[in-house]
Scaffold this motif. Structure first.
Motif, PDB file in Angstrom:
ATOM      1  N   LEU A  98      26.179  50.555  41.684  1.00  0.00           N
ATOM      2  CA  LEU A  98      26.550  49.195  42.049  1.00  0.00           C
ATOM      3  C   LEU A  98      25.993  48.210  41.013  1.00  0.00           C
ATOM      4  O   LEU A  98      26.705  47.307  40.559  1.00  0.00           O
ATOM      5  N   SER A  99      24.751  48.415  40.611  1.00  0.00           N
ATOM      6  CA  SER A  99      24.143  47.530  39.612  1.00  0.00           C
ATOM      7  C   SER A  99      24.840  47.619  38.259  1.00  0.00           C
ATOM      8  O   SER A  99      25.010  46.611  37.577  1.00  0.00           O
ATOM      9  N   VAL A 100      25.246  48.815  37.875  1.00  0.00           N
ATOM     10  CA  VAL A 100      25.979  48.971  36.607  1.00  0.00           C
ATOM     11  C   VAL A 100      27.271  48.162  36.665  1.00  0.00           C
ATOM     12  O   VAL A 100      27.605  47.425  35.726  1.00  0.00           O
ATOM     13  N   LEU A 101      27.991  48.285  37.763  1.00  0.00           N
ATOM     14  CA  LEU A 101      29.247  47.549  37.928  1.00  0.00           C
ATOM     15  C   LEU A 101      29.015  46.038  37.923  1.00  0.00           C
ATOM     16  O   LEU A 101      29.726  45.299  37.240  1.00  0.00           O
ATOM     17  N   LEU A 102      28.009  45.584  38.664  1.00  0.00           N
ATOM     18  CA  LEU A 102      27.723  44.147  38.724  1.00  0.00           C
ATOM     19  C   LEU A 102      27.197  43.608  37.391  1.00  0.00           C
ATOM     20  O   LEU A 102      27.552  42.507  36.981  1.00  0.00           O
ATOM     21  N   THR A 103      26.359  44.384  36.719  1.00  0.00           N
ATOM     22  CA  THR A 103      25.788  43.916  35.453  1.00  0.00           C
ATOM     23  C   THR A 103      26.867  43.812  34.379  1.00  0.00           C
ATOM     24  O   THR A 103      27.055  42.753  33.778  1.00  0.00           O
ATOM     25  N   PHE A 104      27.576  44.886  34.141  1.00  0.00           N
ATOM     26  CA  PHE A 104      28.526  44.889  33.023  1.00  0.00           C
ATOM     27  C   PHE A 104      29.859  44.249  33.380  1.00  0.00           C
ATOM     28  O   PHE A 104      30.489  43.613  32.535  1.00  0.00           O
ATOM     29  N   GLY A 105      30.269  44.358  34.640  1.00  0.00           N
ATOM     30  CA  GLY A 105      31.425  43.580  35.096  1.00  0.00           C
ATOM     31  C   GLY A 105      31.085  42.100  35.076  1.00  0.00           C
ATOM     32  O   GLY A 105      31.902  41.252  34.704  1.00  0.00           O
ATOM     33  N   GLY A 106      29.846  41.788  35.454  1.00  0.00           N
ATOM     34  CA  GLY A 106      29.369  40.402  35.429  1.00  0.00           C
ATOM     35  C   GLY A 106      29.344  39.822  34.032  1.00  0.00           C
ATOM     36  O   GLY A 106      29.663  38.648  33.823  1.00  0.00           O
ATOM     37  N   ILE A 107      28.964  40.642  33.052  1.00  0.00           N
ATOM     38  CA  ILE A 107      28.964  40.186  31.659  1.00  0.00           C
ATOM     39  C   ILE A 107      30.382  39.815  31.233  1.00  0.00           C
ATOM     40  O   ILE A 107      30.601  38.782  30.598  1.00  0.00           O
ATOM     41  N   TYR A 108      31.345  40.642  31.614  1.00  0.00           N
ATOM     42  CA  TYR A 108      32.735  40.333  31.268  1.00  0.00           C
ATOM     43  C   TYR A 108      33.208  39.060  31.980  1.00  0.00           C
ATOM     44  O   TYR A 108      33.878  38.214  31.386  1.00  0.00           O
ATOM     45  N   MET A 111      33.098  32.512  34.111  1.00  0.00           N
ATOM     46  CA  MET A 111      32.356  32.401  35.375  1.00  0.00           C
ATOM     47  C   MET A 111      30.861  32.332  35.048  1.00  0.00           C
ATOM     48  O   MET A 111      30.155  33.341  35.122  1.00  0.00           O
ATOM     49  N   LEU A 112      30.391  31.150  34.706  1.00  0.00           N
ATOM     50  CA  LEU A 112      29.037  30.980  34.190  1.00  0.00           C
ATOM     51  C   LEU A 112      27.945  31.349  35.193  1.00  0.00           C
ATOM     52  O   LEU A 112      26.852  31.760  34.791  1.00  0.00           O
ATOM     53  N   TRP A 113      28.203  31.230  36.473  1.00  0.00           N
ATOM     54  CA  TRP A 113      27.212  31.570  37.490  1.00  0.00           C
ATOM     55  C   TRP A 113      26.899  33.059  37.522  1.00  0.00           C
ATOM     56  O   TRP A 113      25.886  33.483  38.084  1.00  0.00           O
ATOM     57  N   MET A 114      27.718  33.874  36.894  1.00  0.00           N
ATOM     58  CA  MET A 114      27.492  35.330  36.878  1.00  0.00           C
ATOM     59  C   MET A 114      26.210  35.705  36.142  1.00  0.00           C
ATOM     60  O   MET A 114      25.677  36.795  36.343  1.00  0.00           O
ATOM     61  N   LYS A 115      25.689  34.790  35.309  1.00  0.00           N
ATOM     62  CA  LYS A 115      24.449  35.098  34.581  1.00  0.00           C
ATOM     63  C   LYS A 115      23.316  35.425  35.547  1.00  0.00           C
ATOM     64  O   LYS A 115      22.449  36.246  35.238  1.00  0.00           O
ATOM     65  N   TYR A 116      23.324  34.834  36.738  1.00  0.00           N
ATOM     66  CA  TYR A 116      22.284  35.116  37.736  1.00  0.00           C
ATOM     67  C   TYR A 116      22.486  36.482  38.379  1.00  0.00           C
ATOM     68  O   TYR A 116      21.533  37.221  38.619  1.00  0.00           O
ATOM     69  N   ILE A 117      23.741  36.830  38.641  1.00  0.00           N
ATOM     70  CA  ILE A 117      24.067  38.152  39.185  1.00  0.00           C
ATOM     71  C   ILE A 117      23.682  39.220  38.168  1.00  0.00           C
ATOM     72  O   ILE A 117      23.118  40.257  38.527  1.00  0.00           O
ATOM     73  N   ILE A 118      23.972  38.960  36.898  1.00  0.00           N
ATOM     74  CA  ILE A 118      23.635  39.901  35.828  1.00  0.00           C
ATOM     75  C   ILE A 118      22.133  40.139  35.796  1.00  0.00           C
ATOM     76  O   ILE A 118      21.676  41.286  35.695  1.00  0.00           O
ATOM     77  N   MET A 119      21.349  39.074  35.894  1.00  0.00           N
ATOM     78  CA  MET A 119      19.889  39.225  35.859  1.00  0.00           C
ATOM     79  C   MET A 119      19.375  39.995  37.068  1.00  0.00           C
ATOM     80  O   MET A 119      18.536  40.893  36.928  1.00  0.00           O
ATOM     81  N   ILE A 120      19.867  39.672  38.253  1.00  0.00           N
ATOM     82  CA  ILE A 120      19.398  40.342  39.470  1.00  0.00           C
ATOM     83  C   ILE A 120      19.801  41.816  39.462  1.00  0.00           C
ATOM     84  O   ILE A 120      18.980  42.703  39.724  1.00  0.00           O
ATOM     85  N   SER A 121      21.058  42.092  39.143  1.00  0.00           N
ATOM     86  CA  SER A 121      21.522  43.486  39.152  1.00  0.00           C
ATOM     87  C   SER A 121      20.863  44.288  38.034  1.00  0.00           C
ATOM     88  O   SER A 121      20.537  45.463  38.219  1.00  0.00           O
TER      89      SER A 121
END
Length: 165
Positions: free
Chosen positions: A113-123, A129-139
């Motif tokens: 799940l973290s891999v998907l959120l981190t690298f999907g979040g980067i994309y 979607m600038l708010w994804m930077k927080y999801i990327i950090m948490i995941s």
């Protein structure tokens, strides 16, 4: 089939082989984290700057440009594939340790799940979607935590003496 605690029953040469694998895998993983820290400063603004560039910042020490779609697809593709294999192999070893089933389930499913959120979040960050930077950090932090706990449990159970029954 009884697999809980099976890791500790392996012959010493197989334990040594598995231990060497986990140590080298960990060196690779943490070297990757050093690279992330070097490129982003482990800060939300650094993550954004790394993928979207900083051309407008006149005071920037290092000029960075927005990554191309090709660069982004390559980064996301290679990281999702390689991290899947890393966590599959590590998770297989976790299932052979002596731990409660719910903890094993968390340590082996959460990283995917973290891999998907981190690298999907980067994309998605790159897509705007600038708010994804927080999801990327948490995941990313959670992924690192589960990797670390899994590696430590495996190594500990490889060196721990088995109780004779």
């Amino acid at each position: 089939m009884k697999y809980n605690g099976l890791l500790g029953t392996f012959p010493s040469e197989i334990k040594l082989f598995i231990g060497a694998f986990v140590v080298i895998l960990s060196i690779g993983f943490y070297t990757g984290l050093m690279f992330v820290n070097e490129t982003t400063g482990a800060k939300p603004a650094g993550i954004t700057e790394n993928y979207l560039g900083n051309e407008e910042d006149e005071d920037a020490e290092v000029m960075k440009f927005k990554k191309s779609k090709r660069e982004m697809l390559t980064t996301v593709h290679t990281h999702i594939l390689s991290m899947s294999f890393i966590f599959f192999l590590l998770g297989g070893l976790v299932w052979l340790t002596k731990l409660p089933k719910k903890l094993k389930l968390f340590l082996t499913i959460e990283p995917f799940l973290s891999v998907l959120l981190t690298f999907g979040g980067i994309y998605m960050l790159w897509s705007g979607m600038l708010w994804m930077k927080y999801i990327i950090m948490i995941s990313g932090a959670l992924m690192t935590l589960t990797f670390t706990l899994s590696a430590l449990v495996i190594l500990w159970q490889l060196i721990k003496k088995q109780a004779t029954t």
